[in-house]
Design a protein around this motif. Sequence first.
Motif: not given
Length: 574
Positions: A138, A322, A347, A387-388, A444, A474, A541, A543
Amino acid sequence: MERMFQNHEVRISRTIEGTWDFTVVDEPEMSAQASQSFPYRMAVPSCWETHPDFSIYQGVGAYRTIVNIRREASVRLIFKGISHTAHIYWDGVKVAQHYNAYTAFDVVIPDVRPGEHTLIVAADNRFSEASALHIPNDYYTYGGIIRPVVLEELYSPYVRQLYFTPEYKSGEWSAEVRAVVSNPNDMERTVQVTGTLAGIDFSLGTVTLAPGAEKKLQKSFAFPDVSSWSPEEPSLYQLHVRLYEDKDTDSPPLDDLIERVGFRTVTTRDGKLQVNGKDVVLQGFNRHEDHPMAGAALPVSLMLHDLDLMRDMGANAVRTSHYPNDERFLDLCDELGFLVWEENHARGLSLEQMRNPNFVWQCEQVNREMVEQHYNHPSIILWAILNECASDTEEGREHYSRQLGQLRALDASRPLTFASHHRERELCFDLADIVSFNLYPGWYTDEDPKALCEQARAWADQAGGAGKPMIMSEFGGDGYYGLRDKARMRGTEERQADIIEANLAAYTSSPFLSGMYIWQFCDCRVTDATGWLLSRAGAQNSKGIVDRYRRPKLAYDVVKRYFKGSQNVISNEL
Ligand code: ADA
């Protein structure tokens, strides 16, 4: 220019900027063949995607330049960032290889004759099993020499690295200064190491180095008259270390290295995060190094523009999501007083992706290089990892445990965290100093941000995070620049502004939070592929609070209202 300040007064050092010859090849080694032609010119540093013929090229790009060495020396080449795998050839011979776009590496070539030499850099940005961290994702893995290249001429042992660790005790600043001295020559040398900081001269002692050897010297010194570095007053000092011939400090120095440092402490106590003993609340942005005209190779003017926009919105913090960022961006954060969460490169890796046989060494390397290279930035107050990724599994936990342990061993002066989206399934909060949540209420999920944030605190408390500071790392939602509609449907700027407003209203009024990072500062390019994540419209992305060209969306003023309206320093203790 590779940094925002001069690094040497003695050592001969220059950046090799400008345009280099360029071509594409099937495999890296073809770039060094004598018959290889280089029909293009490409800017260095830059991403090749900014050239019209290579806007979507994924493969191997070869760069060639000629460098002139004035007198016989050991030549040290420092590559600040090549995306993502670099193969370096000097006069047709391979001298180095390096993985990962976002950390620097160097190579020393001994006994280089005076005259012209050919330097070829092959950069490979293909995805394959060889790359565990650069994967379709992403954000975009650009190609090329994306950060500066530095050439140094070494005539003696040299200071390869400096580490500065400030300490505040009984109302006074002191600091430990550690110097790593290397001998590239083929004979034993003994040198004296001295330094200056804030008008105070000090000696680190004498060291004897066998050919090719490297040694560390370290000592602590008091600096009674310095000012603290703080977001409000980011005071910076030059740490200048010089090498002299043994017992001969009257002769000119053999070598030197200048770092720029700040005096500040970072602690966690009573569930809060402190800078210089004062509780702080981080209010800022996740930011990708990405721009439509520059890719990941932003010039300093655009880096500064990003920070100016963030400051205009009232932000005091930025997260380098990231991956480790360009040192010049970190230099600007030092100068402007931003508080930086810097993280390693990863990521959203699933357990299966973490099982890639290259994952362990590639993470170990990026962690080590990130900390070693960015240790002296006062702006960096947190290190983070993965991250995640699969921190909700026992096998994933082993990786989190090992990597956090590695970071602690490299740097005991900064707290550690990682951003989790695993909610009540998270298994690693006990391993970190700060618990951080990526949650997207209003985007989400349909949850209420305030209730969710309180729920997240309870999840953390139950999962080993009790008593630790908490950050909303986030939150956000898509907003397509220019898409406006009174119906405020998903994807409009209005709806994005609503989501940001609801989240910020919740987090700025939650006294147990130590920070909040909006996802994200600017829209960014993503891998153009299928699958729910990578089929994002426009391969971006969306956002961002500003679009890819940094044009503000409606949410910009919402952020400004909340970040400027709240008090980010809660108490004054120091
Ligand atoms: C994640 C991730 C980000 C981005 C974001 C999103 O939480 O950490 O990199 O992908 O979600 O936009 O969905």
